[in-house]
Design an enzyme around this catalytic site. Structure first.
Site, PDB file in Angstrom:
ATOM      1  N   LEU A 107       1.628  -2.297  -4.950  1.00 14.61           N
ATOM      2  CA  LEU A 107       2.867  -1.676  -5.441  1.00 14.61           C
ATOM      3  C   LEU A 107       2.706  -1.337  -6.915  1.00 14.61           C
ATOM      4  CD1 LEU A 107       5.462  -4.308  -4.098  1.00 14.61           C
ATOM      5  CD2 LEU A 107       5.151  -2.017  -3.169  1.00 14.61           C
ATOM      6  N   HIS A 108       3.005  -0.118  -7.281  1.00 11.88           N
ATOM      7  CA  HIS A 108       2.983   0.185  -8.718  1.00 11.88           C
ATOM      8  C   HIS A 108       3.923   1.307  -9.141  1.00 11.88           C
ATOM      9  CE1 HIS A 108       0.276   3.347  -7.296  1.00 11.88           C
ATOM     10  NE2 HIS A 108       0.458   3.954  -8.444  1.00 11.88           N
ATOM     11  N   ARG A 109       4.659   1.903  -8.189  1.00 15.34           N
ATOM     12  CA  ARG A 109       5.557   3.012  -8.567  1.00 15.34           C
ATOM     13  C   ARG A 109       6.708   2.455  -9.391  1.00 15.34           C
ATOM     14  NH1 ARG A 109       2.347   6.220  -5.915  1.00 15.34           N
ATOM     15  NH2 ARG A 109       1.930   7.013  -7.985  1.00 15.34           N
ATOM     16  N   ASP A 133       2.973   1.514  -1.984  1.00 16.36           N
ATOM     17  CA  ASP A 133       3.659   2.716  -2.468  1.00 16.36           C
ATOM     18  C   ASP A 133       2.649   3.666  -3.109  1.00 16.36           C
ATOM     19  OD1 ASP A 133       3.139   1.513  -4.910  1.00 16.36           O
ATOM     20  OD2 ASP A 133       5.234   1.106  -5.388  1.00 16.36           O
TER      21      ASP A 133
END
Ligand code: UDP
Length: 382
Positions: free
Chosen positions: A210-212, A289
């Site tokens: 996850l990094h958005r 994501d």
């Protein structure tokens, strides 16, 4: 390359997904003796885990220029890259500037090159999430609008570009260059010993990334996703290589007791390309994501639950293994349990996601150069 005058290509990388896209391009150029290749690293990602390990794993040549811009706000980072890149272009004087993907480096360098009159070629053009709250969507739209050559990975990208009024003769459907890296590194990835080191068994774990900003900078959403992961880890191990951006907020939430560590949820540092590829293809399913991972899971046939309500890569949902789940806890758990009961999504591989995209791109660039179609505009330097 026959009857071709010398051709100087300058390409730009800045962040993790860029390295994976440029590696096959660098490798395909090697067999063309009339091409001089100059590689510029903006330094948007700069440390051992997010940058150096990719150069090593993917055998990317040492950059000719490193702009060392580091982390900063969007405006500061974009501005710093532009100032430094202008100096590089004055020195390097390439026939074409190649940019990849949708990060700040992509936009900053295409803007500088275009204003200085250098032709710009954009690899992975035309992807649209139609969500302008995503910083990457702004980078995509602007980069495409000023690029001279648009290389697309799927035909829906061609349609998006045509709808935006970009001329048909500048758009080339060449396939997915990220998949070139996947195909070229299969054997090496298989030799990594990550599974053993992490105590995992093939098909016995779920892999998470996850990094958005929309997921990890909004703490309430991050808490919601973690509460889903807490339930999922009761069923199988969850391995989560944490992006540096995400780690900052996870630390805050652990400190304030808003999320708890669970036995079966393993938070680890980001993995190198080969290590990540090794466990990606052995995962039961993936929760992510990431744009690139939606594509890689489709090619590897691994079910992918995307923690977003839209995607700029709709083909992965239409014919691949991707399902858009959003960040809702119940939906994430429901879809995860479906995979665990053998109802994971199956898919097929899109056209030209075959490992030969970089070769197709170079062939087109050489043709355009030989036919004098790539030329520098007589624009003012001031
Ligand atoms: N990746 C990696 N190590 C990790 C997580 C991801 O090598 O710990 C790779 C992954 O296989 C994919 C790429 O990084 O090729 C995706 O990059 P990212 O998710 O940062 O960017 P996006 O694709 O969303 O632009």
């Amino acid at each position: 390359m026959k009857n071709c005058k010398r051709f100087k290509i300058l390409s730009v990388v800045g962040a993790r997904p860029n390295f994976i896209k440029i590696a096959p391009f660098c490798s395909a150029i090697k067999s063309h003796k009339n091409i001089d290749h100059c590689l510029v690293h903006t330094g948007q990602h700069y440390d051992a885990q997010m940058s150096d390990s990719f150069f090593k794993d993917l055998e990317i040549p040492t950059p000719d220029f490193n702009l060392n811009v580091g982390s900063a706000s969007h405006a500061v980072q974009t501005a710093k890259i532009m100032i430094e890149f202008e100096k590089v272009l004055k020195k390097a004087q390439p026939n074409v500037v190649v940019v990849v993907g949708d990060v700040n480096s992509t936009l900053a360098c295409s803007l500088v090159a275009s204003k200085m009159g250098f032709p710009v070629a954009h690899i992975e053009a035309g992807l649209r999430s139609f969500d302008r709250t995503m910083p990457e969507e702004i980078n995509r739209i602007l980069t495409d609008s000023i690029s001279d050559i648009l290389f697309t990975s799927c035909t829906d990208a061609n349609r998006n570009l045509l709808k935006e009024g970009l001329p048909k003769n500048r758009i080339f459907f060449v396939g997915n260059i990220m998949i070139d890296s996947l195909r070229a590194n299969q054997a090496k990835a298989n030799k990594q010993r990550v599974l053993e080191l992490l105590g995992l068994k093939k098909g016995g774990f779920c892999l998470v990334t996850l990094h958005r900003p929309s997921n990890v900078d909004n703490l309430n959403i991050l808490i919601e996703i973690f509460s889903a992961l807490e339930v999922i880890q009761r069923h199988l191990k969850v391995i989560f290589p944490v992006h540096p951006r995400t780690q900052i907020n996870i630390n805050k939430l652990i400190k304030t007791g808003k999320i708890k560590k669970s036995d079966n949820l393993l938070l680890i540092k980001p993995l190198s390309y080969l290590s990540f590829f090794n466990i990606l293809q052995r995962a039961k399913f993936v929760i992510t994501d990431s744009g690139g991972i939606q594509e890689e899971t489709t090619v590897l046939g691994i079910p992918c639950l995307t923690v977003r309500t839209n995607t700029e890569r709709p083909i992965t949902e239409e014919i691949g293994t991707n399902i858009l789940v959003g960040s809702d806890k119940k939906a994430l758990i429901k879809e995860s349990l479906k995979v665990l009961t053998g109802k994971g999504k199956k898919g097929t591989i899109p056209k030209y996601w075959d490992g030969n995209t970089a070769k197709r791109i170079i062939k087109i660039l050489i043709r355009l150069h030989t036919q004098n179609i790539l030329f520098r505009y007589p624009k003012s330097q001031s």
